[in-house]
Design an enzyme around this catalytic site. Sequence first.
Site, PDB file in Angstrom:
ATOM      1  N   LYS A 130     -12.812   3.748  24.559  1.00 42.29           N
ATOM      2  CA  LYS A 130     -14.178   3.142  24.046  1.00 42.29           C
ATOM      3  C   LYS A 130     -15.227   4.216  24.130  1.00 42.29           C
ATOM      4  O   LYS A 130     -16.139   4.299  23.466  1.00 42.29           O
ATOM      5  CB  LYS A 130     -14.348   2.052  24.815  1.00 42.29           C
ATOM      6  N   LYS A 132     -13.231  10.695  35.430  1.00 44.31           N
ATOM      7  CA  LYS A 132     -14.207  10.233  35.118  1.00 44.31           C
ATOM      8  C   LYS A 132     -15.405  10.948  35.862  1.00 44.31           C
ATOM      9  O   LYS A 132     -16.731  11.169  35.221  1.00 44.31           O
ATOM     10  CB  LYS A 132     -14.386   8.741  35.306  1.00 44.31           C
ATOM     11  N   LYS A 177      -5.839   9.424  24.993  1.00 40.58           N
ATOM     12  CA  LYS A 177      -5.679   8.216  24.711  1.00 40.58           C
ATOM     13  C   LYS A 177      -7.067   7.643  23.884  1.00 40.58           C
ATOM     14  O   LYS A 177      -8.203   8.207  24.186  1.00 40.58           O
ATOM     15  CB  LYS A 177      -5.691   7.319  25.988  1.00 40.58           C
TER      16      LYS A 177
END
Length: 342
Positions: free
Chosen positions: A206, A119, A203
Amino acid sequence: MFSVPIARPRAFSGIQPTADSLHLGNYLGALKQWVELQDSYDCIYSVVDLHALTVGPDPESLRQRVRATAAQFLAAGVDPERSILFVQSEVPQHTQLTWLLNCVTGFGEAGRMTQFKDKAAKLGDQAVTVGLFDYPVLMAADILLYDAELVPVGEDQRQHLELSRTLAARLNSRFGEGAAVVPEALIVKATAKIYDLQEPTAKMSKTGHPSGIIELLDDPKVIAKRIKSAVTDSGAEVTWDPAAKPGVANLLSIYSALTGQPIEQIVDDYQGKLYGHLKSDLAEVVIAALSPFRERTALYLADPGQLDRILSTGAERAEDIADRVYRRIATRFGLGQAERSR
Ligand code: AQP
């Protein structure tokens, strides 16, 4: 004769309110297990809004997403009569325990978390916060605060869960047994990682591109379109080969998880048929599973009073446990004068 209630072990888990709708990965990787565990565990489930702050959400949309996420937990089958459902920020002991755990977590240890590294790389140095770095320690506090023995999560949370276990064991070795319960992860292999429909080695997330995600609240037409345009692999034959055919394997995993049919049986059923057949049938399966879910979510959102009551009762019940456990751990650290009972 009196019957003595048998204490059940506790399970804890949470999902971040970082989108209007959860996706199929959140459901199959976590939420489905949450619902099933209610039969054998005392379950505590949280909308983890403090975690969501690590990516700087707009305040109004965060407020709405907290409610929408709670409504989806209920629609999936989290039963507020049997389980505790609450919003993380309503229980202040989460941040209090995080501070104590911060003081026993190595800087290098936290820096090894791959989710933080990924991230941080996406956000860039200027946008990365100390909060994002500290996310796994807050997650450890979430779990240890309830003496949870089991934590149902997807594969992406395995490393964070391992840190929670390390920190619990460290408290026990530093302050003596009984300081913390060492939790176990529950990661169901078949659905541990549902993949992005357009990029079937990443994966489903969201924050991924919308075309790769099936949102639980998506309109049936959108669901059908997304599945029909899912990336499949070269060839046309439906076989189970996750390494060579990750796209088809992902569709088969979703099909199997939603219908309960073993993968081999589905593969057998599609002998002599094409990917297109599998996709159309899967679209029907997903739409049939999600339509009642969407309707139940809308009903919960249409009754704000009921949702408020559920969440405020949940916060009270959660705080009752959290307060006792926090005091127990804080006392071990040398804080406070004595372990108070409540
Ligand atoms: N693709 C997935 N397959 C299986 N399980 C998954 N989970 C998430 N994606 C998949 C599991 O869902 C739970 C809730 O996750 P979260 O919202 O707390 O955070 P996350 O793991 O970071 O989820 P997202 O969707 O990928 O969000 P963003 O994009 O915000 O990072 C967890 O148990 C997780 O393992």
